[in-house]
Design an enzyme around this catalytic site. Structure first.
Site, PDB file in Angstrom:
ATOM      1  N   HIS A 305       0.843  -1.188   0.000  1.00 24.66           N
ATOM      2  CA  HIS A 305       0.000   0.000   0.000  1.00 24.66           C
ATOM      3  C   HIS A 305       0.878   1.237   0.000  1.00 24.66           C
ATOM      4  O   HIS A 305       1.938   1.245   0.622  1.00 24.66           O
ATOM      5  CB  HIS A 305      -0.912   0.013   1.241  1.00 24.66           C
ATOM      6  CG  HIS A 305      -2.079   0.934   1.078  1.00 24.66           C
ATOM      7  ND1 HIS A 305      -2.008   2.268   1.376  1.00 24.66           N
ATOM      8  CD2 HIS A 305      -3.334   0.699   0.609  1.00 24.66           C
ATOM      9  CE1 HIS A 305      -3.179   2.814   1.105  1.00 24.66           C
ATOM     10  NE2 HIS A 305      -3.999   1.901   0.639  1.00 24.66           N
ATOM     11  N   ASP A 362      -7.932  -5.504   0.129  1.00 26.79           N
ATOM     12  CA  ASP A 362      -8.422  -6.323  -0.975  1.00 26.79           C
ATOM     13  C   ASP A 362      -7.984  -7.776  -0.926  1.00 26.79           C
ATOM     14  O   ASP A 362      -8.467  -8.589  -1.708  1.00 26.79           O
ATOM     15  CB  ASP A 362      -7.951  -5.724  -2.309  1.00 26.79           C
ATOM     16  CG  ASP A 362      -8.638  -4.417  -2.580  1.00 26.79           C
ATOM     17  OD1 ASP A 362      -9.808  -4.304  -2.203  1.00 26.79           O
ATOM     18  OD2 ASP A 362      -7.999  -3.518  -3.149  1.00 26.79           O
TER      19      ASP A 362
HETATM   20  N1  CMC Z   1       4.247  -7.524  -4.811  1.00 26.60           N
HETATM   21  C1  CMC Z   1       5.573  -7.492  -4.990  1.00 26.60           C
HETATM   22  N2  CMC Z   1       6.342  -6.400  -4.845  1.00 26.60           N
HETATM   23  C2  CMC Z   1       5.712  -5.253  -4.525  1.00 26.60           C
HETATM   24  C3  CMC Z   1       4.318  -5.190  -4.331  1.00 26.60           C
HETATM   25  C4  CMC Z   1       3.581  -6.384  -4.485  1.00 26.60           C
HETATM   26  N3  CMC Z   1       2.261  -6.383  -4.316  1.00 26.60           N
HETATM   27  N4  CMC Z   1       3.971  -3.930  -4.009  1.00 26.60           N
HETATM   28  C5  CMC Z   1       5.101  -3.205  -4.022  1.00 26.60           C
HETATM   29  N5  CMC Z   1       6.147  -4.007  -4.319  1.00 26.60           N
HETATM   30  C6  CMC Z   1       7.571  -3.603  -4.386  1.00 26.60           C
HETATM   31  C7  CMC Z   1       7.837  -2.827  -5.669  1.00 26.60           C
HETATM   32  O1  CMC Z   1       8.300  -3.689  -6.702  1.00 26.60           O
HETATM   33  C8  CMC Z   1       8.924  -1.858  -5.212  1.00 26.60           C
HETATM   34  O2  CMC Z   1      10.147  -2.552  -5.175  1.00 26.60           O
HETATM   35  P1  CMC Z   1      11.519  -1.737  -5.501  1.00 26.60           P
HETATM   36  O3  CMC Z   1      11.611  -0.674  -4.449  1.00 26.60           O
HETATM   37  O4  CMC Z   1      12.569  -2.793  -5.383  1.00 26.60           O
HETATM   38  O5  CMC Z   1      11.367  -1.184  -6.872  1.00 26.60           O
HETATM   39  C9  CMC Z   1       8.529  -1.528  -3.767  1.00 26.60           C
HETATM   40  O6  CMC Z   1       7.769  -2.679  -3.313  1.00 26.60           O
HETATM   41  C10 CMC Z   1       7.673  -0.280  -3.631  1.00 26.60           C
HETATM   42  O7  CMC Z   1       6.586  -0.405  -4.537  1.00 26.60           O
HETATM   43  P2  CMC Z   1       5.930   0.827  -5.271  1.00 26.60           P
HETATM   44  O8  CMC Z   1       5.118   0.344  -6.434  1.00 26.60           O
HETATM   45  O9  CMC Z   1       6.959   1.867  -5.557  1.00 26.60           O
HETATM   46  O10 CMC Z   1       4.978   1.367  -4.111  1.00 26.60           O
HETATM   47  P3  CMC Z   1       3.719   2.268  -4.293  1.00 26.60           P
HETATM   48  O11 CMC Z   1       3.491   2.891  -2.973  1.00 26.60           O
HETATM   49  O12 CMC Z   1       3.868   3.172  -5.467  1.00 26.60           O
HETATM   50  O13 CMC Z   1       2.565   1.232  -4.670  1.00 26.60           O
HETATM   51  C11 CMC Z   1       0.735  -0.230  -4.597  1.00 26.60           C
HETATM   52  C12 CMC Z   1       1.563   0.808  -3.839  1.00 26.60           C
HETATM   53  C13 CMC Z   1      -0.550  -0.530  -3.821  1.00 26.60           C
HETATM   54  C14 CMC Z   1       0.327   0.318  -5.975  1.00 26.60           C
HETATM   55  C15 CMC Z   1       1.584  -1.517  -4.761  1.00 26.60           C
HETATM   56  O14 CMC Z   1       1.940  -2.017  -3.499  1.00 26.60           O
HETATM   57  C16 CMC Z   1       0.853  -2.593  -5.588  1.00 26.60           C
HETATM   58  O15 CMC Z   1       0.901  -2.556  -6.811  1.00 26.60           O
HETATM   59  N6  CMC Z   1       0.173  -3.571  -4.899  1.00 26.60           N
HETATM   60  C17 CMC Z   1      -0.611  -4.559  -5.583  1.00 26.60           C
HETATM   61  C18 CMC Z   1      -1.939  -3.951  -5.978  1.00 26.60           C
HETATM   62  C19 CMC Z   1      -2.869  -3.792  -4.803  1.00 26.60           C
HETATM   63  O16 CMC Z   1      -3.062  -4.694  -4.001  1.00 26.60           O
HETATM   64  N7  CMC Z   1      -3.532  -2.613  -4.742  1.00 26.60           N
HETATM   65  C20 CMC Z   1      -4.544  -2.329  -3.739  1.00 26.60           C
HETATM   66  C21 CMC Z   1      -4.181  -1.209  -2.836  1.00 26.60           C
HETATM   67  S1  CMC Z   1      -5.305  -1.120  -1.453  1.00 26.60           S
HETATM   68  C22 CMC Z   1      -6.823  -0.690  -2.132  1.00 26.60           C
HETATM   69  C23 CMC Z   1      -6.865   0.688  -2.655  1.00 26.60           C
HETATM   70  O17 CMC Z   1      -6.541   1.638  -1.927  1.00 26.60           O
HETATM   71  O18 CMC Z   1      -7.260   0.864  -3.800  1.00 26.60           O
END
Ligand code: CMC
Length: 427
Positions: A305, A362
């Site tokens: 998240h 989720d």
């Molecule tokens: N599985 C594997 N690696 C992950 C995941 C994951 N679900 N989420 C983040 N990472 C890694 C990502 O690869 C990155 O690694 P590095 O620093 O080595 O490049 C690091 O963690 C930080 O990730 P980010 O994408 O820069 O973080 P963010 O804050 O921009 O993204 C997120 C947050 C929710 C988009 C992401 O965690 C994600 O894509 N999760 C899966 C989708 C998901 O479950 N979304 C629902 C969110 S809750 C409901 C809502 O609010 O809508």
């Protein structure tokens, strides 16, 4: 004078006031930055930017805290109803018994849709994704309810907010009915907000539909858990759309479009699809390795998240609700075991520990919704239904703010500098 932050640019020093909220990080007020320095800030994805002032929802991502108007989400999920939380978000305080009854009555009076909208549905293909239908139908509401779109009139804003909250279950249930080819069900205002939605979705005119109280409660709780979440992507979209003076129905349609993405509301659908793909616990290590592989786009859906770097408090309530729904419906789903095992393995893996990746709201919601009988394509629709109250509350807060301006971010331009047009025969 309060705290100031000093910025040195060239030979000059500039001071910017530090603003304090009631709780949470202070913010640096840089509104004069460009005028004084000729420079913008650069913050793609707004990871360090507060886009507005708000008194609705507070999140402490490090501590796993979520408060609506000060009340912890766990207490609201345990003791209140979605209608109560909706009143709270819209009005700032929990309702008295009579205020709640009046609010429920008002909402129930707006549950029907203009009959002409039923024909609107028939323009969609039967296999259309229900989120596509939601974007279209909600956007079209302004054509049917034009008498409440003067956003400068607080009474219009109130009526359109009530209409949106009340009609969303009817619109969502009709999207479901259209896909399965069953007749649309009219609302029955003897039922609760959530009971009514379940009946419009799963009931048929030929038979009496009985609302199962445990399912109604679980569904209502799922709505509470999704009601608002501060300045997330879809809420920021609603605010940005609304900042131009667009009507509320169009703004909420914009929010729905943003919510659809798999990194936001679409994650519940993606999470259950992922669990189905994994299938049995013995396959988990393979998928964990894929999630960790930088060259593989696969991510553990329902994990991670932007704000929560500790357990998402909504996920804990969701996990408990899975068992309640299974007990009430006397069902079991081996995917729940797979999900629990996946959570355990991931939470002990250094990759997920170091990156502070925990299950989010989720991760478990899909298992519950599937047990209740919803196809995966409806999951994000349910999220949209619940989040509508947050969207309209945030939209109202923004429009009521006398200092509100059109949202207009700037950019760091990296394209070509000015050059002369080259005629086609010389390219
Ligand atoms: N599985 C594997 N690696 C992950 C995941 C994951 N679900 N989420 C983040 N990472 C890694 C990502 O690869 C990155 O690694 P590095 O620093 O080595 O490049 C690091 O963690 C930080 O990730 P980010 O994408 O820069 O973080 P963010 O804050 O921009 O993204 C997120 C947050 C929710 C988009 C992401 O965690 C994600 O894509 N999760 C899966 C989708 C998901 O479950 N979304 C629902 C969110 S809750 C409901 C809502 O609010 O809508």
């Amino acid at each position: 004078m309060g705290d100031q932050i000093k910025l040195s640019a060239g030979n000059a020093d500039f001071e910017y006031p530090v603003l304090k909220g009631s709780v949470g990080p202070d913010v640096i007020d840089i509104r004069k930055l460009y005028a004084q320095t000729g420079k913008f800030t650069f913050d793609p994805g707004f990871t360090s930017t507060a886009s507005c002032e708000s008194a609705l929802t507070y999140i402490d991502g490090d501590e796993g805290v979520l408060l609506h108007r000060g009340y912890p989400i766990g207490q609201l999920a345990e003791h209140s109803s979605f209608m109560e939380v909706s009143y709270l978000l819209l009005n700032g305080e929990l309702p008295s018994k009579s205020e709640l009854e009046k609010f429920e009555l008002t909402i129930s009076r707006h549950t029907m849709l203009h009959e002409q909208l039923a024909t609107f549905y028939r323009g969609f293909r039967r296999d259309a994704h229900p989120m596509a239908i939601m974007c279209g139908v909600v956007g079209a509401l302004s054509a049917f309810y034009h008498d409440s779109t003067d956003i400068s009139d607080p009474e219009h804003r109130k009526i359109s907010s009530h209409r949106l909250i009340a009609k969303m279950p009817t619109i969502a249930a009709m999207a479901f009915k259209y896909a399965v080819g069953q007749p649309f069900m009219y609302p029955d205002n003897k039922l609760s907000y959530t009971g009514n939605f379940l009946r419009m979705t799963f009931g048929v005119p030929a038979e009496e539909y009985e609302v199962v109280p445990a399912v109604e409660k679980a569904m209502d709780r799922i709505f509470i858990l999704h009601a608002d979440h501060e300045q997330n992507a879809s809420t920021s979209t609603v605010r940005l759309a609304g900042s131009s003076g667009a009507n509320p129905f169009a703004c909420i349609a914009a929010g729905i479009a943003c919510l659809w993405g798999p990194a936001h509301g679409g994650a519940n659908e993606a999470a259950l699809n992922m669990l189905r793909e994994i299938g049995t616990p013995d396959k988990i290590p393979h998928y964990i390795e894929r999630a960790k592989d930088k060259n593989d786009p696969f991510r553990l859906m329902g994990f991670g998240h932007r704000v929560y770097k500790n357990y998402d408090p909504r996920a804990a309530v969701m996990q408990k609700t899975v068992r309640e729904v299974f007990d009430a419906l006397k069902v079991d789903d081996p995917l729940f075991e797979t999900a629990l095992r996946l959570e355990e393995i991931a939470l002990n893996d250094p990759y997920f520990v170091e990156k502070k990746l925990f299950p989010n709201v989720d991760f478990y919601s899909g298992i519950i919704l599937s047990a209740i009988g919803f196809p995966t394509t409806m999951f994000t629709v349910l999220f949209a239904l619940a989040r509508t109250v947050g969207w309209v509350a945030q939209w109202n807060e923004m429009i009521s703010d006398p200092g509100q301006k059109i949202g207009r971010p700037r950019q760091l331009y990296t394209g070509p500098t000015q050059r002369d047009y080259v005629p086609l025969d010389r390219r």
